[in-house]
Design a protein around this motif. Structure first.
Motif, PDB file in Angstrom:
ATOM      1  N   PRO A  25       0.028   9.278  -8.750  1.00 52.95           N
ATOM      2  CA  PRO A  25       0.765   8.025  -8.858  1.00 52.95           C
ATOM      3  C   PRO A  25       0.281   6.999  -7.842  1.00 52.95           C
ATOM      4  O   PRO A  25      -0.326   7.347  -6.836  1.00 52.95           O
ATOM      5  CB  PRO A  25       2.205   8.444  -8.559  1.00 52.95           C
ATOM      6  N   ILE A  26       0.564   5.742  -8.155  1.00 47.34           N
ATOM      7  CA  ILE A  26       0.312   4.666  -7.205  1.00 47.34           C
ATOM      8  C   ILE A  26       1.558   3.800  -7.118  1.00 47.34           C
ATOM      9  O   ILE A  26       2.300   3.655  -8.082  1.00 47.34           O
ATOM     10  CB  ILE A  26      -0.925   3.807  -7.566  1.00 47.34           C
ATOM     11  N   ASP A  27       1.779   3.252  -5.939  1.00 48.06           N
ATOM     12  CA  ASP A  27       2.857   2.314  -5.678  1.00 48.06           C
ATOM     13  C   ASP A  27       2.460   1.519  -4.437  1.00 48.06           C
ATOM     14  O   ASP A  27       2.928   1.798  -3.333  1.00 48.06           O
ATOM     15  CB  ASP A  27       4.186   3.043  -5.466  1.00 48.06           C
ATOM     16  N   PRO A  28       1.517   0.571  -4.618  1.00 49.00           N
ATOM     17  CA  PRO A  28       0.990  -0.173  -3.481  1.00 49.00           C
ATOM     18  C   PRO A  28       2.096  -0.919  -2.727  1.00 49.00           C
ATOM     19  O   PRO A  28       3.075  -1.318  -3.342  1.00 49.00           O
ATOM     20  CB  PRO A  28       0.014  -1.163  -4.122  1.00 49.00           C
ATOM     21  N   PRO A  29       1.941  -1.092  -1.432  1.00 43.89           N
ATOM     22  CA  PRO A  29       0.782  -0.728  -0.618  1.00 43.89           C
ATOM     23  C   PRO A  29       0.858   0.663  -0.006  1.00 43.89           C
ATOM     24  O   PRO A  29      -0.082   1.108   0.629  1.00 43.89           O
ATOM     25  CB  PRO A  29       0.808  -1.774   0.490  1.00 43.89           C
ATOM     26  N   LYS A  30       1.940   1.396  -0.203  1.00 42.31           N
ATOM     27  CA  LYS A  30       2.106   2.672   0.499  1.00 42.31           C
ATOM     28  C   LYS A  30       1.520   3.887  -0.225  1.00 42.31           C
ATOM     29  O   LYS A  30       1.103   4.839   0.410  1.00 42.31           O
ATOM     30  CB  LYS A  30       3.585   2.902   0.796  1.00 42.31           C
ATOM     31  N   GLY A  68      -1.442  -2.989   4.498  1.00 41.07           N
ATOM     32  CA  GLY A  68      -0.099  -2.460   4.395  1.00 41.07           C
ATOM     33  C   GLY A  68      -0.005  -0.957   4.223  1.00 41.07           C
ATOM     34  O   GLY A  68       1.088  -0.397   4.232  1.00 41.07           O
ATOM     35  N   HIS A  69      -1.143  -0.262   4.076  1.00 43.28           N
ATOM     36  CA  HIS A  69      -1.073   1.201   3.928  1.00 43.28           C
ATOM     37  C   HIS A  69      -0.829   1.822   5.298  1.00 43.28           C
ATOM     38  O   HIS A  69      -1.476   1.453   6.277  1.00 43.28           O
ATOM     39  CB  HIS A  69      -2.349   1.772   3.307  1.00 43.28           C
ATOM     40  N   PRO A  70       0.106   2.775   5.384  1.00 35.26           N
ATOM     41  CA  PRO A  70       0.469   3.328   6.687  1.00 35.26           C
ATOM     42  C   PRO A  70      -0.629   4.140   7.391  1.00 35.26           C
ATOM     43  O   PRO A  70      -0.657   4.179   8.624  1.00 35.26           O
ATOM     44  CB  PRO A  70       1.684   4.216   6.386  1.00 35.26           C
TER      45      PRO A  70
END
Length: 104
Positions: A25-30, A68-70
């Motif tokens: 799955p994807i859910d940008p930015p995390k 924004g990616h942790p």
């Protein structure tokens, strides 16, 4: 833990980006998923230390911005995965085991 070696069958392809498939799955930015089929990089694990880029003798990877990616705000994207010679240098140097390589 590292990248899921079975992601190619366990995860759906949700889009193509920079010429490679992105497995969800994807859910940008995390949550950014796994990028690439021959050379897969788990963007959610990648910490962008650059060791794979340095180790790769055929320039499979290029930096891509992921604001924004942790884990890091850039990732090593396998945009030239077709050039891979299966030397496994990238897999061997990745400090977080975010890369999986499988011949087509």
């Amino acid at each position: 833990m590292g990248i899921d070696p079975n992601y190619r069958t366990n995860r759906p392809v949700v889009k193509q980006e920079n010429g490679v498939k992105v497995y969800g799955p994807i859910d940008p930015p995390k949550i950014l998923g796994i990028h690439g089929t021959i050379v897969g990089v788990d963007f959610d694990l990648c910490i962008a230390d650059g060791s794979c880029i340095t180790a790769c003798p055929v320039d499979v990877f290029h930096w891509t911005d992921t604001p924004g990616h942790p884990a890091s705000e850039k990732k090593a994207d396998p945009v030239n995965e077709q050039a891979c010679i299966f030397c496994m240098a990238c897999v061997n140097v990745c400090p977080v085991a975010a890369i999986d390589v499988k011949p087509p």
